[in-house]
Design a protein around this motif. Structure first.
Motif, PDB file in Angstrom:
ATOM      1  N   THR A  58       0.842  -1.198   0.000  1.00 28.87           N
ATOM      2  CA  THR A  58       0.000   0.000   0.000  1.00 28.87           C
ATOM      3  C   THR A  58       0.875   1.246   0.000  1.00 28.87           C
ATOM      4  O   THR A  58       2.052   1.199   0.362  1.00 28.87           O
ATOM      5  N   ASP A  68      -8.842   1.823 -10.201  1.00 32.44           N
ATOM      6  CA  ASP A  68      -8.592   0.396 -10.049  1.00 32.44           C
ATOM      7  C   ASP A  68      -8.112  -0.175 -11.380  1.00 32.44           C
ATOM      8  O   ASP A  68      -8.563   0.258 -12.447  1.00 32.44           O
ATOM      9  N   ARG A  87      -7.142  -1.489  -5.432  1.00 34.86           N
ATOM     10  CA  ARG A  87      -8.239  -0.635  -4.966  1.00 34.86           C
ATOM     11  C   ARG A  87      -7.674   0.667  -4.388  1.00 34.86           C
ATOM     12  O   ARG A  87      -6.516   0.738  -4.015  1.00 34.86           O
ATOM     13  N   GLN A 122      -8.835   3.614  -1.509  1.00 40.15           N
ATOM     14  CA  GLN A 122      -9.756   3.951  -0.424  1.00 40.15           C
ATOM     15  C   GLN A 122      -9.272   5.217   0.272  1.00 40.15           C
ATOM     16  O   GLN A 122      -8.122   5.611   0.114  1.00 40.15           O
ATOM     17  N   ASP A 146      -8.375   6.929   3.844  1.00 41.99           N
ATOM     18  CA  ASP A 146      -8.065   6.642   5.245  1.00 41.99           C
ATOM     19  C   ASP A 146      -8.930   7.570   6.094  1.00 41.99           C
ATOM     20  O   ASP A 146      -8.854   8.787   5.968  1.00 41.99           O
ATOM     21  N   ALA A 163      -5.625   9.256   0.337  1.00 41.80           N
ATOM     22  CA  ALA A 163      -6.011   8.105  -0.473  1.00 41.80           C
ATOM     23  C   ALA A 163      -5.014   6.975  -0.242  1.00 41.80           C
ATOM     24  O   ALA A 163      -3.809   7.169  -0.363  1.00 41.80           O
ATOM     25  N   THR A 207      -3.908   0.432  -2.818  1.00 41.71           N
ATOM     26  CA  THR A 207      -3.453  -0.941  -2.631  1.00 41.71           C
ATOM     27  C   THR A 207      -3.056  -1.495  -3.986  1.00 41.71           C
ATOM     28  O   THR A 207      -3.844  -1.461  -4.935  1.00 41.71           O
TER      29      THR A 207
END
Length: 153
Positions: free
Chosen positions: A43, A54, A70, A72, A74, A80, A83
């Motif tokens: 990550t 993605d 992906r 996401q 935090d 951001a 991963t």
């Protein structure tokens, strides 16, 4: 009349081949037809990912070595979290590697570029790349330039 029919069939086949080629190019450019990467997961946190999405490529020296799995947010840092899955054959990336988000060409497809560091320890499954550079947003660069020009007057 028979020669006319042959020309029409030839032109139709040429147009169909062009449409198929355009469809294949579109699928390749959008990474829609790409297979999943088997490897280890790392990550990285970025202030701004721009248009990264993605399945965007993860590259090393211009070669694709993985994919973004992906993205996401935090909930604590509001950054951001990207991963990435790196192919197993690249299991020797130094732990102090640097991750940057770049734009490929004029079309604007974005990807993650990994720049290897010099550490003797290597990235393992679940590790975090701590040194990152966010995407450069063209609108911010232009507005900063225009603001600086206006301030000079």
């Amino acid at each position: 009349m028979n020669a006319q029919r042959g020309i029409e069939i030839l032109v139709g086949a040429f147009v169909l081949a062009g449409i198929i080629a355009l469809l294949m190019l579109t699928l390749k450019w959008s990474n829609f037809g790409s297979t999943s990467v088997h490897g280890y997961t790392v990550t990285a946190e970025f202030d701004n990912v721009g248009g990264l999405s993605d399945r965007s490529p993860v590259k090393l020296a211009g070669m694709t070595i993985g994919r973004v799995e992906r993205i996401q947010i935090d909930p604590k840092s509001f950054e951001a979290v990207v991963t990435m899955v790196i192919a197993d054959q690249y299991n020797n990336l130094p732990k102090d590697s640097f991750a940057s988000i770049y734009t490929a060409g004029l079309l604007g497809a974005q990807y993650v570029e990994i720049s290897p560091g010099g550490d003797t320890q290597v990235l393992k499954n679940g590790d975090k790349i701590t040194m990152t550079q966010s995407a450069v947003i063209l609108e911010k660069v232009i507005s900063k330039f225009l603001f600086n020009k206006a301030a000079e007057k």
